[in-house]
Design an enzyme around this catalytic site. Structure first.
Site, PDB file in Angstrom:
ATOM      1  N   ASN A  87       0.845  -1.187   0.000  1.00 56.10           N
ATOM      2  CA  ASN A  87       0.000   0.000   0.000  1.00 56.10           C
ATOM      3  C   ASN A  87       0.881   1.238   0.000  1.00 56.10           C
ATOM      4  O   ASN A  87       1.947   1.241   0.632  1.00 56.10           O
ATOM      5  CB  ASN A  87      -0.908   0.000   1.230  1.00 56.10           C
ATOM      6  CG  ASN A  87      -1.898  -1.160   1.211  1.00 56.10           C
ATOM      7  OD1 ASN A  87      -2.390  -1.539   0.152  1.00 56.10           O
ATOM      8  ND2 ASN A  87      -2.180  -1.727   2.373  1.00 56.10           N
ATOM      9  N   GLY A  93      -4.015   3.514   1.436  1.00 51.60           N
ATOM     10  CA  GLY A  93      -4.300   2.919   2.748  1.00 51.60           C
ATOM     11  C   GLY A  93      -3.058   2.512   3.516  1.00 51.60           C
ATOM     12  O   GLY A  93      -3.108   1.614   4.358  1.00 51.60           O
ATOM     13  N   HIS A 100       6.655  -1.921   3.001  1.00 52.80           N
ATOM     14  CA  HIS A 100       6.421  -3.314   3.378  1.00 52.80           C
ATOM     15  C   HIS A 100       5.562  -3.981   2.323  1.00 52.80           C
ATOM     16  O   HIS A 100       4.691  -3.359   1.726  1.00 52.80           O
ATOM     17  CB  HIS A 100       5.767  -3.422   4.759  1.00 52.80           C
ATOM     18  CG  HIS A 100       4.547  -2.579   4.944  1.00 52.80           C
ATOM     19  ND1 HIS A 100       4.603  -1.223   5.155  1.00 52.80           N
ATOM     20  CD2 HIS A 100       3.237  -2.899   4.926  1.00 52.80           C
ATOM     21  CE1 HIS A 100       3.382  -0.743   5.286  1.00 52.80           C
ATOM     22  NE2 HIS A 100       2.524  -1.736   5.136  1.00 52.80           N
TER      23      HIS A 100
END
Ligand code: AMP
Ligand code: ZN
Length: 114
Positions: A87, A93, A100
């Site tokens: 994301n 979001g 990550h």
């Protein structure tokens, strides 16, 4: 990077359930899983998001991508498949501002992504 949750996890200042670690990469179970298996894979160097990938930090990012299939295999996901998501930013979001990649699997995931 001060006050970065995932940098603190890498440093061992915040506990995590480790799945994999090498000199460039750390992987751990998501604290709030969205699938039977939900693991986060992160570079050890702080990169805020995929939007901040540069020629200089590309080797750290590729180290993450390189081990994702290995980790997925270890988790028993290679045969049936899995989903990898990153994301980015407000609309994407992203809640933790350290790059990550989510590995999600262990069931047939919904087809919709957005
Ligand atoms: P994102 O919303 O893409 O930024 O993903 C951040 C993820 O980090 C979420 O799925 C959270 O459940 C997860 N998360 C937040 N805090 C922790 C923690 N202390 N240990 C493991 N996962 C966490
Ligand atoms: Zn960080």
């Amino acid at each position: 990077m001060e006050n970065c949750l995932f940098c603190k996890i890498i440093a061992g200042e915040i506990p995590s359930k480790k799945v994999y670690e090498d000199e460039n990469v750390y992987a751990f179970h998501d604290i709030n899983p969205n699938a039977p298996i939900h693991v986060l894979v992160i570079p050890k160097v702080h990169i805020a998001s995929i939007q901040e990938v540069t020629e200089e930090n590309l080797s750290a990012v590729s180290a993450v991508l390189k081990v994702i299939p290995r980790i997925a295999k270890e988790l028993g996901l290679a045969e049936n498949g899995y989903r990898v998501i990153t994301n980015c930013g407000e609309d994407g979001g992203q809640s933790v501002k350290h790059l990550h990649f989510h590995i999600l699997g262990g069931k047939k995931l919904p087809v919709t992504l957005a």
